[in-house]
Design a protein around this motif. Structure first.
Motif, PDB file in Angstrom:
ATOM      1  N   PHE A  75      41.882  43.584  40.319  1.00 53.09           N
ATOM      2  CA  PHE A  75      41.142  44.863  40.786  1.00 53.09           C
ATOM      3  C   PHE A  75      42.674  45.227  39.818  1.00 53.09           C
ATOM      4  O   PHE A  75      42.412  46.688  39.030  1.00 53.09           O
ATOM      5  CB  PHE A  75      41.696  45.303  42.205  1.00 53.09           C
ATOM      6  N   ILE A  76      44.297  45.414  40.289  1.00 53.80           N
ATOM      7  CA  ILE A  76      45.190  46.040  39.552  1.00 53.80           C
ATOM      8  C   ILE A  76      45.657  45.284  38.513  1.00 53.80           C
ATOM      9  O   ILE A  76      45.059  46.322  37.278  1.00 53.80           O
ATOM     10  CB  ILE A  76      46.603  45.082  40.774  1.00 53.80           C
ATOM     11  N   TYR A  77      44.911  44.592  37.987  1.00 49.80           N
ATOM     12  CA  TYR A  77      45.640  44.538  36.435  1.00 49.80           C
ATOM     13  C   TYR A  77      44.547  44.845  35.266  1.00 49.80           C
ATOM     14  O   TYR A  77      45.124  45.017  34.686  1.00 49.80           O
ATOM     15  CB  TYR A  77      45.662  42.870  36.683  1.00 49.80           C
ATOM     16  N   PHE A  78      43.354  44.649  36.391  1.00 50.18           N
ATOM     17  CA  PHE A  78      41.844  44.578  34.895  1.00 50.18           C
ATOM     18  C   PHE A  78      41.608  46.080  35.477  1.00 50.18           C
ATOM     19  O   PHE A  78      40.873  46.532  34.478  1.00 50.18           O
ATOM     20  CB  PHE A  78      40.744  43.045  35.630  1.00 50.18           C
ATOM     21  N   GLY A  79      41.724  46.517  36.298  1.00 48.97           N
ATOM     22  CA  GLY A  79      40.591  47.518  36.762  1.00 48.97           C
ATOM     23  C   GLY A  79      41.920  48.982  36.305  1.00 48.97           C
ATOM     24  O   GLY A  79      41.620  49.759  35.988  1.00 48.97           O
ATOM     25  N   LEU A  80      42.185  48.708  37.214  1.00 47.92           N
ATOM     26  CA  LEU A  80      43.775  50.335  37.182  1.00 47.92           C
ATOM     27  C   LEU A  80      43.807  50.427  36.373  1.00 47.92           C
ATOM     28  O   LEU A  80      44.427  51.167  35.930  1.00 47.92           O
ATOM     29  CB  LEU A  80      44.770  50.366  38.373  1.00 47.92           C
ATOM     30  N   ALA A  81      44.329  49.505  34.982  1.00 46.13           N
ATOM     31  CA  ALA A  81      45.135  49.815  33.920  1.00 46.13           C
ATOM     32  C   ALA A  81      43.719  50.621  33.080  1.00 46.13           C
ATOM     33  O   ALA A  81      44.444  50.802  32.116  1.00 46.13           O
ATOM     34  CB  ALA A  81      44.974  48.181  33.438  1.00 46.13           C
ATOM     35  N   VAL A  83      42.142  52.647  33.936  1.00 46.17           N
ATOM     36  CA  VAL A  83      41.893  54.374  34.500  1.00 46.17           C
ATOM     37  C   VAL A  83      43.488  55.246  34.932  1.00 46.17           C
ATOM     38  O   VAL A  83      43.652  55.960  34.575  1.00 46.17           O
ATOM     39  CB  VAL A  83      41.487  54.486  36.008  1.00 46.17           C
ATOM     40  N   ILE A  84      44.466  54.190  35.117  1.00 50.75           N
ATOM     41  CA  ILE A  84      46.167  55.233  34.974  1.00 50.75           C
ATOM     42  C   ILE A  84      46.442  54.861  33.955  1.00 50.75           C
ATOM     43  O   ILE A  84      46.652  53.406  33.591  1.00 50.75           O
ATOM     44  CB  ILE A  84      46.594  53.956  35.697  1.00 50.75           C
ATOM     45  N   PRO A  85      46.920  56.192  32.811  1.00 52.93           N
ATOM     46  CA  PRO A  85      47.074  55.558  31.214  1.00 52.93           C
ATOM     47  C   PRO A  85      49.022  55.203  31.552  1.00 52.93           C
ATOM     48  O   PRO A  85      49.019  53.838  30.529  1.00 52.93           O
ATOM     49  CB  PRO A  85      46.946  57.219  30.614  1.00 52.93           C
ATOM     50  N   PHE A  86      49.715  54.840  32.584  1.00 56.56           N
ATOM     51  CA  PHE A  86      51.170  53.873  32.125  1.00 56.56           C
ATOM     52  C   PHE A  86      50.913  52.811  32.734  1.00 56.56           C
ATOM     53  O   PHE A  86      51.956  52.135  32.582  1.00 56.56           O
ATOM     54  CB  PHE A  86      52.048  55.012  33.200  1.00 56.56           C
ATOM     55  N   LEU A  87      49.837  52.496  32.751  1.00 57.84           N
ATOM     56  CA  LEU A  87      49.763  51.225  33.539  1.00 57.84           C
ATOM     57  C   LEU A  87      49.382  50.111  32.138  1.00 57.84           C
ATOM     58  O   LEU A  87      49.023  48.906  32.653  1.00 57.84           O
ATOM     59  CB  LEU A  87      48.915  50.816  34.477  1.00 57.84           C
ATOM     60  N   LYS A  88      48.780  51.145  31.212  1.00 56.82           N
ATOM     61  CA  LYS A  88      47.784  49.974  30.311  1.00 56.82           C
ATOM     62  C   LYS A  88      48.633  49.142  29.479  1.00 56.82           C
ATOM     63  O   LYS A  88      48.177  48.045  29.365  1.00 56.82           O
ATOM     64  CB  LYS A  88      47.195  50.645  29.033  1.00 56.82           C
ATOM     65  N   ASN A  89      50.083  49.245  29.783  1.00 61.13           N
ATOM     66  CA  ASN A  89      50.873  48.379  28.955  1.00 61.13           C
ATOM     67  C   ASN A  89      51.371  47.416  30.127  1.00 61.13           C
ATOM     68  O   ASN A  89      52.695  46.018  29.510  1.00 61.13           O
ATOM     69  CB  ASN A  89      52.173  48.787  28.455  1.00 61.13           C
ATOM     70  N   ASN A  91      52.159  44.671  32.509  1.00 65.11           N
ATOM     71  CA  ASN A  91      52.373  42.721  31.761  1.00 65.11           C
ATOM     72  C   ASN A  91      51.979  42.304  33.565  1.00 65.11           C
ATOM     73  O   ASN A  91      51.617  42.151  34.410  1.00 65.11           O
ATOM     74  CB  ASN A  91      53.142  42.453  31.445  1.00 65.11           C
ATOM     75  N   GLY A  92      51.513  40.876  33.298  1.00 64.11           N
ATOM     76  CA  GLY A  92      50.881  39.732  34.115  1.00 64.11           C
ATOM     77  C   GLY A  92      52.089  39.364  34.862  1.00 64.11           C
ATOM     78  O   GLY A  92      51.419  39.901  36.713  1.00 64.11           O
ATOM     79  N   LEU A  93      53.276  39.601  34.999  1.00 67.45           N
ATOM     80  CA  LEU A  93      54.410  39.415  36.016  1.00 67.45           C
ATOM     81  C   LEU A  93      54.662  40.654  36.946  1.00 67.45           C
ATOM     82  O   LEU A  93      54.312  41.094  38.036  1.00 67.45           O
ATOM     83  CB  LEU A  93      55.601  39.177  35.693  1.00 67.45           C
ATOM     84  N   THR A  94      54.773  41.494  36.421  1.00 70.08           N
ATOM     85  CA  THR A  94      54.176  43.416  37.029  1.00 70.08           C
ATOM     86  C   THR A  94      53.070  43.086  37.520  1.00 70.08           C
ATOM     87  O   THR A  94      53.835  43.928  39.413  1.00 70.08           O
ATOM     88  CB  THR A  94      54.285  44.635  36.330  1.00 70.08           C
ATOM     89  N   ALA A  95      51.968  42.801  37.692  1.00 72.60           N
ATOM     90  CA  ALA A  95      50.946  42.973  38.555  1.00 72.60           C
ATOM     91  C   ALA A  95      50.909  42.221  39.483  1.00 72.60           C
ATOM     92  O   ALA A  95      50.710  42.923  40.234  1.00 72.60           O
ATOM     93  CB  ALA A  95      49.559  43.382  37.634  1.00 72.60           C
ATOM     94  N   ALA A  96      51.598  41.084  39.116  1.00 70.32           N
ATOM     95  CA  ALA A  96      51.441  39.897  40.519  1.00 70.32           C
ATOM     96  C   ALA A  96      52.476  40.821  41.425  1.00 70.32           C
ATOM     97  O   ALA A  96      52.453  40.305  42.635  1.00 70.32           O
ATOM     98  CB  ALA A  96      52.494  38.584  40.014  1.00 70.32           C
TER      99      ALA A  96
END
Length: 224
Positions: A75-81, A83-89, A91-96
């Motif tokens: 949800f965080i890595y694929f979903g929020l990225a 709909v929330i512009p500043f999360l588009k970039n 990375n996986g480590l940050t999302a984890a």
């Protein structure tokens, strides 16, 4: 049929696995620190029944306690990225780290809230009577006692974070589980590979289990 276990390959895996232990530990320790800070805030807001925030955080805790970690990571890595512009970039480590922190904070906040409630309310009243604010009474008197009660459960939460970090490979983070997945797929020796990674996780969690016992003993001795 005899078990065909490649001992030489099994032993050769450990130098490879050790390279990724630091990724798992970094992921787990940073997540623990973030989760503990979030959990403390959530526990205090709910304990003091702060208007608007308290009901919202109860729902928040319920969602993160009641859904699987892997769905939260997706949800965080694929979903929020999306709909929330500043999360588009992101990375996986940050999302984890974000996913593990939010998940663990929901569980830890309930542990802390229970530990805070176990401290005699008369102590807070005594602090208020000598002019302390609620916040100062909580940080100076209540939380130190509550942490002593909460340490065993919080330590278990940290072990859960370490084990949960294995889900990070599903969003592209190469940690212990990710490294094992790659080695197993490239050599078609999944039995040896996952035996090695299970052993690695067991050793890590056992070490932290011993550290927990030392910390508990030290805290108990200071109150004895």
């Amino acid at each position: 049929m005899m078990l065909n276990f490649d001992t030489e390959f099994f032993i050769s895996l450990f130098p490879i696995i050790l390279k990724y232990v630091k990724v798992t530990l970094k992921l787990s320790i940073v997540s623990l620190i973030c989760a503990l800070l979030l959990a403390t805030i959530i526990a205090l807001v709910i304990y003091f029944k702060v208007k608007i925030l308290s009901p919202f955080l109860k729902i928040w805790v319920s969602i993160f306690r009641g859904t699987p970690l892997v769905t939260q990571l997706f949800f965080i890595y694929f979903g929020l990225a999306q709909v929330i512009p500043f999360l588009k970039n992101m990375n996986g480590l940050t999302a984890a780290i974000l996913g593990l922190s939010l998940n663990a904070s929901a569980h830890m906040s309930e542990t802390l809230r229970g530990a805070i409630s176990s401290v005699d309310k008369g102590q807070i009243e005594a602090c208020l009577s000598i002019g302390m604010t609620n916040l100062r009474a909580m940080t100076r008197v209540v939380l130190p006692q509550a942490m002593r009660v909460a340490i065993p459960a919080l330590s278990n939460s940290f072990v859960d974070i370490i084990k949960g970090s294995a889900m990070a490979f599903t969003i592209g983070v190469t940690e212990l589980m990710g490294a094992a997945q790659m080695e197993g797929a490239s050599n078609y020796k999944f039995f040896e590979t996952f035996t090695a990674v299970m052993l690695a996780y067991w050793i890590i969690t056992s070490i932290f289990g011993q550290l927990q016992k030392i910390l508990e003993k030290k805290l108990n001795s200071s109150y004895s």
